[in-house]
Every structure is written in structure tokens, then in C-alpha cells.
Design an enzyme around this catalytic site. Sequence first.
Site, PDB file in Angstrom:
ATOM      1  N   SER A  88      15.707   3.731  45.366  1.00 30.80           N
ATOM      2  CA  SER A  88      16.037   4.743  46.372  1.00 30.80           C
ATOM      3  C   SER A  88      16.055   6.127  45.726  1.00 30.80           C
ATOM      4  CB  SER A  88      17.405   4.446  46.990  1.00 30.80           C
ATOM      5  OG  SER A  88      18.441   4.700  46.057  1.00 30.80           O
TER       6      SER A  88
ATOM      7  N   ASP B  11      19.333  -6.154  46.502  1.00 27.71           N
ATOM      8  CA  ASP B  11      20.523  -5.608  45.826  1.00 27.71           C
ATOM      9  C   ASP B  11      21.192  -6.675  44.957  1.00 27.71           C
ATOM     10  OD1 ASP B  11      22.354  -3.673  45.145  1.00 27.71           O
ATOM     11  OD2 ASP B  11      23.574  -3.916  46.952  1.00 27.71           O
TER      12      ASP B  11
ATOM     13  N   GLY C  73      22.161  -5.878  39.005  1.00 27.99           N
ATOM     14  CA  GLY C  73      23.078  -5.484  37.935  1.00 27.99           C
ATOM     15  C   GLY C  73      24.272  -6.425  37.861  1.00 27.99           C
ATOM     16  N   ARG C  74      24.888  -6.704  38.999  1.00 33.60           N
ATOM     17  CA  ARG C  74      26.064  -7.592  39.007  1.00 33.60           C
ATOM     18  C   ARG C  74      25.688  -9.006  38.579  1.00 33.60           C
ATOM     19  NH1 ARG C  74      27.669  -6.148  44.939  1.00 33.60           N
ATOM     20  NH2 ARG C  74      25.651  -5.106  44.774  1.00 33.60           N
TER      21      ARG C  74
ATOM     22  N   GLU D 214      18.457   8.045  45.893  1.00 42.23           N
ATOM     23  CA  GLU D 214      19.798   8.149  45.312  1.00 42.23           C
ATOM     24  C   GLU D 214      19.880   7.412  43.970  1.00 42.23           C
ATOM     25  OE1 GLU D 214      19.164   7.430  48.608  1.00 42.23           O
ATOM     26  OE2 GLU D 214      19.753   9.417  49.343  1.00 42.23           O
ATOM     27  N   ASN D 215      19.006   6.422  43.774  1.00 44.64           N
ATOM     28  CA  ASN D 215      18.982   5.726  42.471  1.00 44.64           C
ATOM     29  C   ASN D 215      18.547   6.652  41.329  1.00 44.64           C
ATOM     30  OD1 ASN D 215      17.801   2.578  43.892  1.00 44.64           O
ATOM     31  ND2 ASN D 215      19.903   3.187  43.455  1.00 44.64           N
TER      32      ASN D 215
HETATM   33  C1  IPE Z   1      19.973   0.080  47.581  1.00 49.27           C
HETATM   34  O1  IPE Z   1      20.805  -0.472  46.618  1.00 49.27           O
HETATM   35  C2  IPE Z   1      18.675   0.524  46.955  1.00 49.27           C
HETATM   36  C3  IPE Z   1      17.811  -0.556  46.507  1.00 49.27           C
HETATM   37  C4  IPE Z   1      18.002  -1.830  46.654  1.00 49.27           C
HETATM   38  C5  IPE Z   1      16.625  -0.108  45.843  1.00 49.27           C
HETATM   39  P1  IPE Z   1      21.924   0.402  45.892  1.00 49.27           P
HETATM   40  O2  IPE Z   1      22.602  -0.517  44.938  1.00 49.27           O
HETATM   41  O3  IPE Z   1      21.354   1.646  45.337  1.00 49.27           O
HETATM   42  O4  IPE Z   1      22.884   0.773  47.117  1.00 49.27           O
HETATM   43  P2  IPE Z   1      24.389   1.243  47.141  1.00 49.27           P
HETATM   44  O5  IPE Z   1      24.514   2.376  46.172  1.00 49.27           O
HETATM   45  O6  IPE Z   1      25.222   0.071  46.735  1.00 49.27           O
HETATM   46  O7  IPE Z   1      24.632   1.622  48.570  1.00 49.27           O
HETATM   47  C1  IPE Z   2      19.231  -3.582  43.031  1.00 47.70           C
HETATM   48  O1  IPE Z   2      20.215  -4.026  42.177  1.00 47.70           O
HETATM   49  C2  IPE Z   2      18.077  -2.904  42.358  1.00 47.70           C
HETATM   50  C3  IPE Z   2      18.088  -1.436  42.455  1.00 47.70           C
HETATM   51  C4  IPE Z   2      18.883  -0.708  43.183  1.00 47.70           C
HETATM   52  C5  IPE Z   2      17.091  -0.738  41.670  1.00 47.70           C
HETATM   53  P1  IPE Z   2      21.333  -3.040  41.629  1.00 47.70           P
HETATM   54  O2  IPE Z   2      20.836  -2.422  40.385  1.00 47.70           O
HETATM   55  O3  IPE Z   2      21.787  -2.106  42.682  1.00 47.70           O
HETATM   56  O4  IPE Z   2      22.502  -4.070  41.286  1.00 47.70           O
HETATM   57  P2  IPE Z   2      24.046  -3.884  41.585  1.00 47.70           P
HETATM   58  O5  IPE Z   2      24.179  -3.577  43.041  1.00 47.70           O
HETATM   59  O6  IPE Z   2      24.520  -2.770  40.706  1.00 47.70           O
HETATM   60  O7  IPE Z   2      24.633  -5.206  41.237  1.00 47.70           O
HETATM   61 MG    MG Z   3      23.235  -2.129  44.097  1.00 40.97          MG
END
Ligand code: IPE
Ligand code: IPE
Ligand code: MG
Length: 246
Positions: free
Chosen positions: A66, A21, A24-25, A68-69
Site C-alpha cells: 500500500s 495480511d 509479519g505476525r 501507507e506501507n
Molecule cells: C494492508 O495491510 C496492505 C497490504 C496487505 C498490502 P497493512 O498491514 O498495511 O494494513 P494495516 O496497517 O494493518 O491497516
Molecule cells: C502483509 O503482511 C504484507 C504487506 C503489508 C506488505 P504484513 O507485513 O502487514 O504483516 P503483519 O500485519 O504485520 O502481521
Molecule cells: Mg499487516
Amino acid sequence: MNPFTSEESQKLPNHVAIIMDGNGRWAQSRGKPRLFGHRNGVENVRSVVNTARELGIPYITLYAFSQENQNRPVAEKSGLMKLLEEFLKLELRSMMKDGIRLRAIGDLEGLPPFARKAVEETIEQTKENKDWNLTLALNYGSRQEVVAAVKSMLQRNDIDPESMDWQNFSEHLQTRDLPDPDLVIRTSGEFRLSNFLLLQAAYAEIFVSPLHWPEFDRGAFIGSLKDYIHRERRFGKTREQIASLT
Ligand code: IPE
Ligand code: IPE
Ligand code: MG
């Protein structure tokens, strides 16, 4: 150099599952687009998989996307899928050389056809590899996995409900070929499982790192393992019972 003594190495986990995780941040804090973070996240996958091999950890499972993604913006999703395809194409040669078998869990039908094809081809090409096991959770959701398992069981008429226990229920999950994870790592400081291996992780140790995934380097991974080897896993028993076993 191996940072663990041979006694410590005996205590390393057999299966580490990672919620990658914070891509993005990590990117946004550098003034870059989110996909820049995902690209650097992929680089980090290489590094962590190499460290696991070097230390002798045979099973690594990575939560890459996921169910949910699927609700993310279309451009981010397609960028992620292109990175997945590129990663698999570039890594095939080293997976064959290093004896890594790729597996996937999740609903692959929900991936774009080009990404699904790359995943299925790599699974097929690596299926005889026996040394290391890399599993990608793609369009994965633990609840959906359980519902799918129950559905397929209900459609059969050769299952005796009386004989059902966790052992044979777990044979219907997509993780049937994998041992339960011993350690679940989540990066980026979030204390939640986000629908990842909810049943399989019933007795997993959980480690949350404040680092975002692209900066969770070899040292951070080793740090999480050092923490793990000092945990006392009791599986419902008392300390005294555990102590008398060792
Ligand atoms: C969990 O991360 C899914 C993956 C790392 C693929 P998310 O960024 O989707 O989780 P939430 O939404 O913060 O719980
Ligand atoms: C994890 O990083 C990768 C996926 C969930 C695909 P994020 O994309 O969730 O990054 P944040 O949590 O928004 O920083
Ligand atoms: Mg995330």
C-alpha cells in the site's frame, strides 16, 4: 478434485480481491524475521492463483504493497521489492504458458526503479494473454487513485460535468479494465479495508479469515468461496425481488 458441483461453480465470483495480511505476525510467532513471512507469503500467491485457475475464477487482484506501507522500515521495503522482482522473473514462463495477463494498479513511480522495470516488463510481455487476469496492487491507495483520477479530469477541457456518472467516472480509475470485485478476502483477522478498492468494492462481499496470509491455503480459500456462494447479494433490492429473478 473440484470441490464445487457444477451448479455451485456457476455462483463462484468472477473477481476475487485479496488483502494479503499477516506475513509479519506469522513469521514473528515462529521466532523468525518479518521477511521470512513475506517470502512464505509469495509462495502462497502461487498456490492461490493456481486454485483460482483450477476453479475457473478469471480475475484475481492482490494487495501487495500500500502507499501507507512506504512508512515501513527501509530494510523491509527493499526486501519486499526484491521478492516482487524475483517473483515476476520466476513466474513469467508459467504466466505465458497458462495465458495469464499481469496488470498493476497503484503509483508505480513510487517503486524503486528495478522493481518498476520488472513490473512494467512483465505487463508488456503478458499483455496479449487472455485466459486469466492477475492484478497486483503496488504502492496502491484507493484515495490517491481517486484524487489522481479527478486531477486528470480537471486538466481536460472536453468533459461535460453534466454527463458525469459512475460509469464514466470509473473509466478514469486505474481499474478501468477490470470488473468490480465480487469478493474481498482479508486474512489475519482484521476487519478493515486499509485503503483498498474503496469504490470498486461498494457491493463486494467481504470475508475475513483468522489465518495469516502464509497459512491461508487451498482449503481456506475454498472455504471462503463456499461461504460466498451462499450469500444473498441484494444490491439494494428486497429479498423477494432477488428471489423472483432466479
Ligand atoms: C494492508 O495491510 C496492505 C497490504 C496487505 C498490502 P497493512 O498491514 O498495511 O494494513 P494495516 O496497517 O494493518 O491497516
Ligand atoms: C502483509 O503482511 C504484507 C504487506 C503489508 C506488505 P504484513 O507485513 O502487514 O504483516 P503483519 O500485519 O504485520 O502481521
Ligand atoms: Mg499487516
